[in-house]
Each structure stands twice: as structure tokens, then as C-alpha cells.
Scaffold this motif. Sequence first.
Motif, PDB file in Angstrom:
ATOM      1  N   SER A   1       0.852  -1.186   0.000  1.00 45.50           N
ATOM      2  CA  SER A   1       0.000   0.000   0.000  1.00 45.50           C
ATOM      3  C   SER A   1       0.886   1.234   0.000  1.00 45.50           C
ATOM      4  CB  SER A   1      -0.920   0.007   1.226  1.00 45.50           C
ATOM      5  OG  SER A   1      -1.814  -1.077   1.164  1.00 45.50           O
ATOM      6  N   LEU A   2       0.379   2.313  -0.557  1.00 47.65           N
ATOM      7  CA  LEU A   2       1.136   3.552  -0.671  1.00 47.65           C
ATOM      8  C   LEU A   2       1.705   3.974   0.680  1.00 47.65           C
ATOM      9  CD1 LEU A   2       1.899   5.957  -2.535  1.00 47.65           C
ATOM     10  CD2 LEU A   2      -0.216   7.048  -1.775  1.00 47.65           C
ATOM     11  N   GLY A   3       3.010   4.215   0.731  1.00 48.13           N
ATOM     12  CA  GLY A   3       3.671   4.678   1.942  1.00 48.13           C
ATOM     13  C   GLY A   3       4.124   3.585   2.879  1.00 48.13           C
ATOM     14  N   ASN A   4       3.771   2.326   2.598  1.00 41.97           N
ATOM     15  CA  ASN A   4       4.196   1.213   3.457  1.00 41.97           C
ATOM     16  C   ASN A   4       5.671   0.896   3.250  1.00 41.97           C
ATOM     17  OD1 ASN A   4       1.576   0.978   4.334  1.00 41.97           O
ATOM     18  ND2 ASN A   4       1.363  -1.177   3.797  1.00 41.97           N
ATOM     19  N   MET A   5       6.329   0.487   4.335  1.00 36.86           N
ATOM     20  CA  MET A   5       7.715   0.022   4.256  1.00 36.86           C
ATOM     21  C   MET A   5       7.762  -1.444   4.667  1.00 36.86           C
ATOM     22  SD  MET A   5      11.237   1.376   6.091  1.00 36.86           S
ATOM     23  CE  MET A   5      10.762   1.015   7.786  1.00 36.86           C
ATOM     24  N   THR A   6       8.377  -2.277   3.822  1.00 35.24           N
ATOM     25  CA  THR A   6       8.594  -3.682   4.134  1.00 35.24           C
ATOM     26  C   THR A   6      10.068  -3.865   4.485  1.00 35.24           C
ATOM     27  OG1 THR A   6       6.843  -4.357   2.605  1.00 35.24           O
ATOM     28  CG2 THR A   6       8.426  -6.040   3.260  1.00 35.24           C
ATOM     29  N   VAL A   7      10.327  -4.509   5.616  1.00 33.53           N
ATOM     30  CA  VAL A   7      11.691  -4.738   6.100  1.00 33.53           C
ATOM     31  C   VAL A   7      11.901  -6.242   6.215  1.00 33.53           C
ATOM     32  CG1 VAL A   7      13.337  -4.296   7.955  1.00 33.53           C
ATOM     33  CG2 VAL A   7      11.583  -2.590   7.411  1.00 33.53           C
ATOM     34  N   PHE A   8      13.042  -6.728   5.724  1.00 33.08           N
ATOM     35  CA  PHE A   8      13.304  -8.166   5.748  1.00 33.08           C
ATOM     36  C   PHE A   8      14.809  -8.425   5.792  1.00 33.08           C
ATOM     37  CE2 PHE A   8      12.841  -6.636   1.437  1.00 33.08           C
ATOM     38  CZ  PHE A   8      13.872  -7.217   0.722  1.00 33.08           C
ATOM     39  N   PRO A   9      15.213  -9.597   6.307  1.00 32.63           N
ATOM     40  CA  PRO A   9      16.637  -9.926   6.312  1.00 32.63           C
ATOM     41  C   PRO A   9      17.187  -9.985   4.884  1.00 32.63           C
ATOM     42  CG  PRO A   9      15.434 -11.409   7.759  1.00 32.63           C
ATOM     43  CD  PRO A   9      14.405 -10.638   6.965  1.00 32.63           C
ATOM     44  N   SER A  10      18.370  -9.468   4.696  1.00 27.95           N
ATOM     45  CA  SER A  10      18.946  -9.373   3.351  1.00 27.95           C
ATOM     46  C   SER A  10      19.262 -10.726   2.737  1.00 27.95           C
ATOM     47  CB  SER A  10      20.215  -8.502   3.390  1.00 27.95           C
ATOM     48  OG  SER A  10      19.894  -7.192   3.799  1.00 27.95           O
ATOM     49  N   TRP A  11      19.223 -11.814   3.536  1.00 28.27           N
ATOM     50  CA  TRP A  11      19.469 -13.149   2.998  1.00 28.27           C
ATOM     51  C   TRP A  11      18.198 -13.794   2.437  1.00 28.27           C
ATOM     52  CZ3 TRP A  11      16.229 -16.031   5.824  1.00 28.27           C
ATOM     53  CH2 TRP A  11      16.028 -15.691   7.173  1.00 28.27           C
ATOM     54  N   MET A  12      17.054 -13.118   2.525  1.00 27.66           N
ATOM     55  CA  MET A  12      15.815 -13.704   2.017  1.00 27.66           C
ATOM     56  C   MET A  12      15.727 -13.587   0.493  1.00 27.66           C
ATOM     57  SD  MET A  12      12.794 -12.729   4.692  1.00 27.66           S
ATOM     58  CE  MET A  12      11.614 -13.687   3.743  1.00 27.66           C
ATOM     59  N   LEU A  13      15.333 -14.673  -0.150  1.00 26.11           N
ATOM     60  CA  LEU A  13      15.126 -14.683  -1.594  1.00 26.11           C
ATOM     61  C   LEU A  13      13.844 -13.923  -1.907  1.00 26.11           C
ATOM     62  CD1 LEU A  13      16.540 -15.970  -4.073  1.00 26.11           C
ATOM     63  CD2 LEU A  13      14.990 -17.918  -3.808  1.00 26.11           C
ATOM     64  N   HIS A  14      13.926 -12.951  -2.838  1.00 30.00           N
ATOM     65  CA  HIS A  14      12.768 -12.125  -3.155  1.00 30.00           C
ATOM     66  C   HIS A  14      12.847 -11.656  -4.603  1.00 30.00           C
ATOM     67  CE1 HIS A  14      15.924  -9.342  -1.885  1.00 30.00           C
ATOM     68  NE2 HIS A  14      15.297  -8.379  -2.549  1.00 30.00           N
ATOM     69  N   GLN A  15      11.732 -11.143  -5.092  1.00 30.35           N
ATOM     70  CA  GLN A  15      11.674 -10.633  -6.460  1.00 30.35           C
ATOM     71  C   GLN A  15      10.642  -9.525  -6.564  1.00 30.35           C
ATOM     72  OE1 GLN A  15      10.222 -13.302  -9.493  1.00 30.35           O
ATOM     73  NE2 GLN A  15       8.343 -13.790  -8.383  1.00 30.35           N
ATOM     74  N   VAL A  16      10.729  -8.761  -7.662  1.00 32.36           N
ATOM     75  CA  VAL A  16       9.679  -7.824  -8.061  1.00 32.36           C
ATOM     76  C   VAL A  16       9.185  -8.317  -9.416  1.00 32.36           C
ATOM     77  CG1 VAL A  16       9.093  -5.456  -8.673  1.00 32.36           C
ATOM     78  CG2 VAL A  16      10.717  -5.893  -6.812  1.00 32.36           C
ATOM     79  N   THR A  17       7.929  -8.762  -9.467  1.00 31.15           N
ATOM     80  CA  THR A  17       7.399  -9.306 -10.720  1.00 31.15           C
ATOM     81  C   THR A  17       7.302  -8.212 -11.774  1.00 31.15           C
ATOM     82  OG1 THR A  17       5.100  -8.956 -10.038  1.00 31.15           O
ATOM     83  CG2 THR A  17       6.105 -11.088  -9.481  1.00 31.15           C
ATOM     84  N   LYS A  18       7.305  -8.608 -13.028  1.00 33.05           N
ATOM     85  CA  LYS A  18       7.272  -7.631 -14.121  1.00 33.05           C
ATOM     86  C   LYS A  18       5.980  -6.821 -14.102  1.00 33.05           C
ATOM     87  CE  LYS A  18      10.457  -9.629 -17.418  1.00 33.05           C
ATOM     88  NZ  LYS A  18      10.675 -10.103 -18.791  1.00 33.05           N
TER      89      LYS A  18
END
Length: 197
Positions: A161-178
Motif C-alpha cells: 500500500s502507498l507509503g508502506n515500508m517492508t523490512v526483511f533480512p537481506s538473505w531472504m530470496l525475493h523478487q519484483v514481478t514484471k
Amino acid sequence: MNWEVYSDKLVTYDPRSPDFITVNTLFTKGECEVIRGLHTTLPFKKSQLSWGLNKDQKRDTDLYWIQSTEDSLWIFERVLNAIAHINRTHFNYILDGRISAFQLGRYSRNQGYDWHLDLGPNQASRRKLSLSIELSPESDYEGGELQFFRNGIQAIRSRQSLGNMTVFPSWMLHQVTKITRGERWSLVNWIEGPPFK
């Protein structure tokens, strides 16, 4: 810069995935517009990366870097205060207590970032917490989901949602879909500390 307890925003997490934390509405709609607008005064860099056997394109993003200045200090302070609280209550990592330049990114149609880790060799070995802040309303785009890998058939999506911040350990596998329609702006950074041992 001193860290303070950040307590005036609602912090939530997905019970199926307690490794990533969401701060709801860290920035208001107006503040998100101001941050997005900073790109007009910043140098532009197109970031395209590929890897693997086929050398398929894995990352395609338009990037701008926001340095800490008198005009942008409020962004750095707000994020650091929130991170200090989240780390103290959820991760308890040893961190340096400072933050480098923000990566202001724009994903347009067909742009995205395939599965990856933020933790890596050399300077990236100091990355402990990653953060991504949504600067576009969800109605502005389709696709562009920040997802976390769980197994071969499941990926968990962050609350975008607009303005939300997601924080996660840098070792987590993640992606931004196209992106399939419109464009998505985000603000990304990494909080560093002594390498994991």
C-alpha cells in the motif's frame, strides 16, 4: 544520528511469514509524491542485469540515488527511527546505526527484478536488513509485486500500500514481478552491520 524508538506507526507482520515486517503508512500520500518528484533533480541510471546459463535479463529498473542532504534528511531520519524499533523488537541484529544513499527506482511495463538475495560478497556482505517503501498507489500499476520465496509453488506477497515500508533480512530470496500496466516507484535501501558469522 541517534536512533529513537519508533512507536507512532502500526507495525504488522504476516503470521505465515514473520521474517518480514510491514510498517503501515510510514510516509503519507503527499510525502510519497515529494520523494518521487526528487528524480527530476537526480542523475538517471538504467540498471539491467542478467545471469544464469541463458543470460536472460533478470533485472530491468530505472534508478536514481538520493543522498543525505538538508532537503532529504527527513526521509533518512524517519526510516532509521522505524528500523531501530523493528530491529529491536523483531530481529536483534548488530547494526552500524547509519544508512547510505537511497535507491529510488521506477519499474515501467515489462520491467522487474527476478529472484535474488541482497546479501552478497565484498561490501554486500555487510547487508543485514533490506527495506522497500511503496511510493505508488496500487491503482497506478499491475504486476510489480514484491514477493518472498517460500517453496517451489508458493511466494508470499508483501502488503504493497502507498507509503508502506517492508523490512526483511537481506538473505531472504525475493523478487519484483514484471509490470504489466503503468509504473511502480519504490525506495530501497540496506542497513549494514558486521557480516553474519
